[in-house]
Scaffold this active site. Structure first.
Site, PDB file in Angstrom:
ATOM      1  N   LYS A 139      48.302  33.805  36.956  1.00 37.51           N
ATOM      2  CA  LYS A 139      48.492  34.884  37.931  1.00 37.51           C
ATOM      3  C   LYS A 139      49.301  35.978  37.271  1.00 37.51           C
ATOM      4  CE  LYS A 139      47.755  35.579  42.461  1.00 37.51           C
ATOM      5  NZ  LYS A 139      46.787  34.913  43.343  1.00 37.51           N
TER       6      LYS A 139
HETATM    7  N1  GLU Z   1      43.525  36.380  44.073  1.00 39.85           N
HETATM    8  C1  GLU Z   1      42.567  35.427  44.531  1.00 39.85           C
HETATM    9  C2  GLU Z   1      43.234  34.107  44.810  1.00 39.85           C
HETATM   10  O1  GLU Z   1      44.420  34.054  45.053  1.00 39.85           O
HETATM   11  C3  GLU Z   1      41.348  35.315  43.613  1.00 39.85           C
HETATM   12  C4  GLU Z   1      41.610  34.923  42.192  1.00 39.85           C
HETATM   13  C5  GLU Z   1      40.403  35.019  41.273  1.00 39.85           C
HETATM   14  O2  GLU Z   1      39.324  35.348  41.736  1.00 39.85           O
HETATM   15  O3  GLU Z   1      40.586  34.778  40.097  1.00 39.85           O
HETATM   16  O4  GLU Z   1      42.600  33.088  44.878  1.00 39.85           O
END
Ligand code: GLU
Length: 449
Positions: A139
């Protein structure tokens, strides 16, 4: 969260051993990794403690899950439109890469901290394993209020951040995507910046791109569609008809509004909505398309003509059958959990429920569909996007939605089964399934050198 803003991060130089039963010392977790730092990371560590007794022999590897593999903190300087130089703090955390490249979104928010990004990266590891997409967890984020930046400033911020984290990201290394306050345009800038730096167009470095730039049909709606899909499955299992069910939604961004719309189309009534502009309630159910138009033109739910305003605290005790927190972490706490009337809580957001609140909901017979499965639709279609980019062959929206629904239904059925077998919550069951997959991969790969 401000209590542990992380401008000065103390890295613990001490190494550790994986198996604390050996004769070698296991050093204590560095302070910033400990659960008594309340907040999302502490919440995550409590979840890991709860799953550990169910991991059998794999528990010897569990320490892996308590320490992010890699943390990068970057300074992101940009020139503002008025000629001054502003500095922002950015992060990319790769929590675990045992099952594949890092995968997870990038958040632009004024409350972003390292602790928060660590927790979000760890939940990505669990989520990706829960739906069995071949990724680890990662992240990123920048502590910034993007609403205060011009479009040009936002573009410069995004490009500089992408360059700074260029050390870590890549189509087979770590693939960012949208999260809170980031979207297809931000992903287009990230893709372009990375591509310029490597000298070749690399569409697969990010997902959630616009469809004309290698994005996937259905990606924007995917998280909300996944929330709806598991919600429908759970409702069937507890004998709750969707037709006529009353729904309360916190957060009317990409996730909340799509989930709300899909439930309304299936006959449910959206009776309360809360966002950063206010809380509105209408006991006979909102006209969701009209509400969406109001939000698009005014920037929030506040002032919508067919709704009455409510205090933000009263939102949690609104009479409803289904509650969908789809905003930020730590929203359902021991202060409001006892008042929740819903039978089903579907976590569209990441980490919306604290551990204390989880226990209260459980004791009160409220079924919680945890974030690590409920909002996995987004990353599932991100996976489809990445596969399509690699093969340069694009699928129809119907095909994408059908595959998404199948993956979500199968993953949910598996987790439901494990919850029944072990008599544990769906959260612990999801962690059992996911952590076993992660740690099994870890064990098979072994330690290097
Ligand atoms: N931000 C989204 C989540 O928390 C998607 C992450 C992604 O598609 O890599 O799952």
């Amino acid at each position: 969260m401000a209590a542990y803003a992380t401008c000065s991060i103390e890295f613990d130089p001490m190494t550790t051993v994986e198996n604390s039963s050996s004769a070698l010392p296991t050093h204590a977790l560095p302070s910033y990794l400990q659960a008594d730092h309340l907040g999302p990371w502490g919440n995550y560590l409590q979840q890991i403690d709860r799953v550990t007794p169910y991991l059998g022999g794999l528990a010897r590897w569990v320490e892996t899950l308590k320490r992010p593999k890699r943390i990068l903190v970057v300074d992101v300087p940009i020139e503002l439109d008025n000629g001054t130089i502003a500095h922002f703090e950015g992060y990319r955390v790769q929590h675990n890469l045992s099952r594949g490249p890092g995968k997870g979104g990038v958040r632009f928010h004024e409350d972003v901290t390292l602790s928060e990004v660590m927790a979000l990266s760890a939940w990505m590891s669990v989520k990706n394993a829960a739906v069995n997409v071949p990724y680890g967890g990662a992240k990123g984020g920048i502590r910034v209020d993007p609403g205060k930046l011009s479009r040009g400033e936002l573009e410069r911020l995004t490009r500089r951040y992408t360059s700074e984290i260029g050390l870590l990201i890549g189509p087979s290394k770590d693939i960012p995507a949208p999260d809170v306050n980031t979207n297809g345009q931000v992903m287009a800038w990230m893709m372009d910046t990375y591509s310029m730096n490597v000298g070749a167009t690399a569409t697969g470095v990010v997902t959630g791109k616009p469809v004309d730039l290698g994005g996937s049909l259905g990606r924007v709606e995917a998280t909300g569609r996944g929330v709806f899909t598991v919600g429908v499955e759970a409702a069937k299992l507890i004998g709750l008809p969707i037709d006529g069910a009353r729904i309360a939604v916190q957060g009317f961004g990409n996730v909340g509004r799509i989930a709300g719309r899909l439930f309304a189309e299936a006959g449910a009534k959206v009776v309360a909505v809360q966002d950063h502009t206010g809380t509105i309630v209408n006991h006979s159910g909102f006209d969701v398309p009209a509400l969406l138009e109001h939000v698009n033109s005014t920037g929030g739910v506040s002032g919508f003509s067919s709704g009455e305003a409510l205090s933000s605290a009263d939102f949690w005790s609104v009479e409803c059958e289904i509650l969908i927190p789809a905003a930020l972490e730590n929203q359902i706490t021991k202060a409001n959990a006892g008042g929740i009337k819903a039978r089903l809580v579907i976590e569209g957001a990441n980490g919306p429920t604290t551990t204390d609140a989880d226990d209260i909901l459980n004791d009160n017979g409220v079924l919680v569909l945890p974030d690590v499965i409920a909002n996995a639709g987004g990353v599932t279609v991100s996976y489809f996007e990445w596969v399509q980019d690699f093969s340069s062959f694009f699928w129809s929206e119907d095909e994408i939605n059908a595959r998404l629904v199948r993956i979500m239904q199968e993953a949910f059925a598996g987790v439901w089964q494990v919850a029944r077998e072990h008599k544990v919550s769906l959260r612990t069951a999801t962690f059992i399934v996911a952590c076993q997959r992660i740690l099994h991969a870890r064990e098979m790969r072994g330690l290097y050198p």
